[in-house]
Design a protein around this motif. Structure first.
Motif, short mmCIF file in Angstrom:
data_model
loop_
_atom_site.label_atom_id
_atom_site.label_comp_id
_atom_site.label_asym_id
_atom_site.label_seq_id
_atom_site.Cartn_x
_atom_site.Cartn_y
_atom_site.Cartn_z
N LYS A 79 0.85 -1.12 0.08
CA LYS A 79 -0.08 0.02 0.11
C LYS A 79 0.76 1.04 -0.14
N THR A 80 1.19 1.75 -1.26
CA THR A 80 2.27 2.75 -1.40
C THR A 80 1.70 4.05 -1.89
N LEU A 81 0.78 4.13 -2.81
CA LEU A 81 0.16 5.20 -3.42
C LEU A 81 -0.60 5.92 -3.03
N THR A 82 -0.50 7.06 -2.90
CA THR A 82 -1.37 8.07 -1.87
C THR A 82 -2.19 9.19 -3.06
N GLU A 83 -3.07 9.72 -2.55
CA GLU A 83 -3.59 10.74 -3.30
C GLU A 83 -2.52 12.14 -3.45
N GLY A 84 -1.57 12.29 -2.50
CA GLY A 84 -0.48 13.14 -2.63
C GLY A 84 0.34 12.85 -3.78
N ASP A 85 0.51 11.58 -3.99
CA ASP A 85 1.30 11.19 -5.13
C ASP A 85 0.64 11.50 -6.41
N ALA A 86 -0.77 11.29 -6.42
CA ALA A 86 -1.55 11.66 -7.46
C ALA A 86 -1.36 13.24 -7.75
N GLU A 87 -1.59 13.89 -6.94
CA GLU A 87 -1.47 15.52 -6.86
C GLU A 87 -0.23 15.69 -7.50
N ALA A 88 1.09 15.15 -6.97
CA ALA A 88 2.35 15.65 -7.52
C ALA A 88 2.67 15.17 -8.83
N LEU A 89 1.90 14.02 -9.19
CA LEU A 89 2.15 13.67 -10.75
C LEU A 89 1.49 14.61 -11.63
N LYS A 90 0.34 15.40 -11.31
CA LYS A 90 -0.09 16.35 -12.01
C LYS A 90 1.00 17.45 -12.61
N ALA A 91 1.95 17.75 -11.99
CA ALA A 91 2.75 18.83 -12.15
C ALA A 91 3.98 18.30 -13.11
N GLN A 214 -10.16 2.91 2.78
CA GLN A 214 -9.01 2.95 2.33
C GLN A 214 -8.21 4.32 2.18
N ASP A 215 -6.86 4.38 2.45
CA ASP A 215 -6.27 5.59 2.25
C ASP A 215 -5.57 5.50 1.15
N HIS A 216 -5.01 4.25 0.74
CA HIS A 216 -4.37 4.01 -0.36
C HIS A 216 -4.85 3.99 -1.67
N LEU A 217 -4.34 4.05 -2.68
CA LEU A 217 -4.78 3.90 -3.94
C LEU A 217 -4.49 2.66 -4.63
#
Length: 400
Positions: A79-91, A214-217
């Motif tokens: 369980k490593t991927l988070t919503e913060g990771d998704a936001e960071a990838l947008k940049a 769930q918090d993870h993606l």
């Protein structure tokens, strides 16, 4: 003797015994038809798989959690991927849109209908990234995501099973005992592994707060601005996520990246291998057909021994006799090949029309089948032709 005259003479000899000639051609007809039909099925399967992969989304990258391992044995996803990771990838440069998602299985109930289905939490960008469209109703809005609205969009198959013959829009659907309002139904995408037709979709925030906690993606999907920049974006993506996950250089990545191009290449190799295998099996019947040609040509040489002696006596050279019998073998083989191509093409068309199986007969399949037919005729016809050419004219004239 000219080739044209040789061909006419060969055809007259074959036409004098039509039934035997037809039976000789039968092996080539069946073999060629099998090869053409199998190549048509294989090409159709490759095209169908490619179309389904492309329908997942244009210029798509998918990031999934890696696999945990203990003692060299993989034990499931971490369980490593988070919503913060998704936001960071947008940049990242070259990324047009990002769609994080969570998945889980839940029991659905509407009145007396029950169904177990995959429930996916998505953001409004998901439909665009995955190239999905609404068949009826409306998609989620940013307000639904912010307010954790209990709304749901159904896949086409789920809607048919839970609401046979009626519209589900506006109804209350129970998901694991919680009531959700149906706001839309996706347009049908087609069956297949992971088809959205078999799932239901809720806002990402609702999926976490009201259903699974769930918090993870489970997946982060990225739509690229250009397919040509896929490699550069993957390199940036891996560097960014490794930095965010605080991985040392000697540690393996705790996530996996899959590109649409990679999936297309992999599936192309798989379907190509199966097509080659099946084509090879079908080609065995061509060899059987060639053996039949050799057998009948040997019989023909024996039956026409006196004729061969007469031809030699009036001036025919050994190479003329060799050419005549070799042309006869090629004519039988090529005629069988042409008939087989027509039969194989017809079988592929009928299978596509009535068997609900996409078939595409590529032009190279026709050329390959006819080329192999000529090669078979030469290979298996040269032996009997040489035997005819080596006959002694005197002995041939005495033959009864």
């Amino acid at each position: 003797m000219l080739i044209k005259e040789t061909a006419k003479s060969a055809w007259r000899s074959l036409a004098s015994n039509r039934l035997r000639t037809l039976l000789t051609m039968l092996g080539m007809i069946i073999g060629t038809a099998a090869v053409v039909a199998v190549l048509g099925i294989g090409e159709g399967a490759r095209s169908s798989v490619e179309g389904r992969i492309r329908s997942l989304g244009a210029n798509l990258l998918m990031v999934r959690p890696g696999s945990a391992s203990a003692g060299g044995v993989r034990s499931g996803s971490v369980k490593t991927l988070t919503e913060g990771d998704a936001e960071a990838l947008k940049a990242l440069d070259g990324v047009a849109a990002v769609a994080p998602e969570r998945s889980g299985s839940a029991q659905l109930r509407y009145m007396a209908s029950n169904l177990n289905a995959s429930v996916t939490g998505i953001t409004p960008a998901y439909l665009e990234v995955r190239s999905l469209s609404m068949g009826s109703g409306v998609p989620f809005s940013e307000l639904d995501e912010q307010q954790r609205s209990r709304v749901v969009i159904l896949g086409a198959n789920v809607a048919r099973q839970l609401y046979p013959g009626v519209s589900p829009l506006g109804t209350r659907l129970q998901i694991n005992g919680s009531a959700f309002r149906v706001v839309g139904v996706l347009a049908e995408k087609g069956s297949g592994m992971g088809s959205p037709d078999d799932g239901v979709f809720v806002p990402l925030s609702t999926h976490r707060s009201a259903l699974f906690g769930q918090d993870h993606l489970s997946t982060i999907s990225l739509q690229l601005a250009s397919e040509d920049r896929s490699d550069a974006v993957i390199a940036q993506l891996e560097q960014l996520l490794r930095l965010r996950h605080r991985l040392r250089p000697d540690q393996p990545s705790d996530f996996e990246v899959r590109s649409q191009a990679e999936m297309l290449a992999t599936m192309g190799q798989i379907t190509g291998t199966f097509t080659t295998l099946l084509g090879s099996v079908a080609a065995v019947s061509l060899i059987v057909g060639g053996i039949g040609i050799m057998n009948i040509m040997l019989v023909s040489v024996r039956e026409r021994t006196r004729e061969i002696g007469v031809r030699m006596a009036v001036g025919a050279r050994r190479r003329d006799i060799l050419r005549q019998f070799l042309v006869e073998a090629v004519v039988v083989s090529l005629a069988g090949g042409v008939a087989g191509v027509g039969l194989g093409y017809g079988a592929a068309v009928l299978l596509s029309r009535f068997g609900e199986w996409a078939t595409i007969v590529p032009p190279y399949a026709v050329g390959l089948a006819l080329g192999v037919s000529i090669l078979i005729g030469i290979t298996f016809g040269v032996g009997p032709a040489r035997r005819a050419a080596r006959l002694d004219p005197v002995e041939a004239l005495r033959f009864e």
